[in-house]
Scaffold this active site. Structure first.
Site, PDB file in Angstrom:
ATOM      1  N   ASP A  92      -2.223  -2.359   9.767  1.00  0.00           N
ATOM      2  CA  ASP A  92      -2.321  -2.399   8.309  1.00  0.00           C
ATOM      3  C   ASP A  92      -2.842  -3.730   7.776  1.00  0.00           C
ATOM      4  OD1 ASP A  92      -1.320   0.162   8.205  1.00  0.00           O
ATOM      5  OD2 ASP A  92       0.704  -0.430   7.619  1.00  0.00           O
ATOM      6  N   LYS A 122       0.834  -1.214   0.000  1.00  0.00           N
ATOM      7  CA  LYS A 122       0.000   0.000   0.000  1.00  0.00           C
ATOM      8  C   LYS A 122       0.858   1.248   0.000  1.00  0.00           C
ATOM      9  CE  LYS A 122       1.041   0.911   4.464  1.00  0.00           C
ATOM     10  NZ  LYS A 122       1.778   2.117   4.939  1.00  0.00           N
TER      11      LYS A 122
END
Length: 316
Positions: free
Chosen positions: A150, A16
């Site tokens: 995350d 990401k």
């Protein structure tokens, strides 16, 4: 006739970019409240989970792709995040077995792109399929919270706003691809050290950030429309100053991107990976070539990308 081997499941999960990351002051629990816009990109970790009879959880790692990854920095014991994910799911599954996890690394290690979190997400999905545990994606995301802020996003993918410590996710609409050139570093940065450095810089500068940070809604609007030019002016990372303090050479990387014509550059998450935004796929290819010619290691990616996904389910 050859005897059937053990069952194996292969899963890939994305890295990401934090398109925006606002960080509050330290909380009583030692963490920081954040407001982040996550964008999953087309650089995937891959895990093959193979059932074993000994009840153990084992890990091996290999690398693939153009990035020079320091594989020796990855733990291969029970502290590996993918191994922890498998162990956590094994406690909840009625049909768990031993499992060997082979991780193919593509996301920069300790690079601010959530590679370890992607490994954990892939391990959860792979072991769920391997053991026929029957957990829904939402249930796996709840399990993932205990593994790191995350990890739930790596399961979900796409674009999302994360608050709390980043684990409270709200999906955001972002269908038009955005094109980026990544420049990883030959070294990693410790996320806790980057946060501590941010706190020190703020204390020295007398800065008092809001207790509960917020996301600029213009960022979500720009991503929804795929307007790279508008988004370029809105990219923000509170951790960038700390990353540059710990790794001043990143200033030269950011300058090289500006010189090559990037719309904008930003340190991703806690760094040290730098992400450069391009206006189109063709522009990204040109930018990639210019940065590579300048001697930098580069990787072309786009986003949003899908979350963790089973690639194959077979008898090994």
């Amino acid at each position: 006739m050859r005897a059937a081997g053990p069952r194996a499941v292969r899963v890939k999960a994305p890295g990401k970019i934090n398109v925006s990351l606002r960080v509050g002051p330290p909380r009583e629990d030692g963490y920081h409240s954040v407001a982040s816009v996550y964008l999953a990109v087309s650089l995937y970790e891959e895990i093959t989970a193979t059932a074993t009879d000994d009840g153990a959880i084992t890990v091996t790692v290999d690398g693939q792709g153009s990035l020079n990854l320091p594989m020796e920095e990855i733990p291969l014991d029970a502290s590996n995040l993918a191994a922890r994910a498998a162990a956590q799911l094994a406690e909840l599954s009625e049909k768990s077995t031993g499992v060997h996890l082979n991780i193919t690394k593509r996301v920069p290690i300790a690079g601010g792109m959530g590679g370890g979190s992607a490994d954990a997400a892939a391990a959860l999905l792979a072991c769920d399929a391997l053991w026929n545990s029957g957990f829904s994606r939402d249930e796996l995301a709840k399990i993932a919270i205990d593994l790191g802020a995350d990890v739930p996003f790596a399961l979900i993918g796409g674009t999302a706003v994360g608050v709390g410590v980043g684990e409270q996710l709200t999906p955001a609409i972002s269908k038009t691809p955005l094109h980026w050139v990544l420049v990883p570093s030959a070294f990693g940065l410790s996320t806790p050290e980057v946060y501590r450095t941010l706190d020190d810089l703020r204390l020295a500068g007398g800065e008092q950030p809001p207790e509960i940070p917020e996301i600029d809604p213009q960022i979500l609007s720009a991503m929804r429309s795929g307007d790279a030019h508008t988004l370029a002016d809105l990219l923000h990372n509170d951790l960038q100053a700390a990353a540059l303090e710990l790794a001043p050479e990143l200033k030269d990387v950011l300058a090289a991107g500006r010189e090559a014509g990037a719309l904008a550059g930003i340190v991703s998450g806690s760094g040290p990976t730098v992400a450069f935004l391009a206006e189109s796929e063709d522009h990204a290819a040109t930018l990639d070539a210019l940065l590579a010619a300048a001697g930098l290691t580069t990787e072309l990616v786009h986003g949003p990308a899908h979350g963790a996904r089973v690639v194959s389910d077979y008898i090994a």
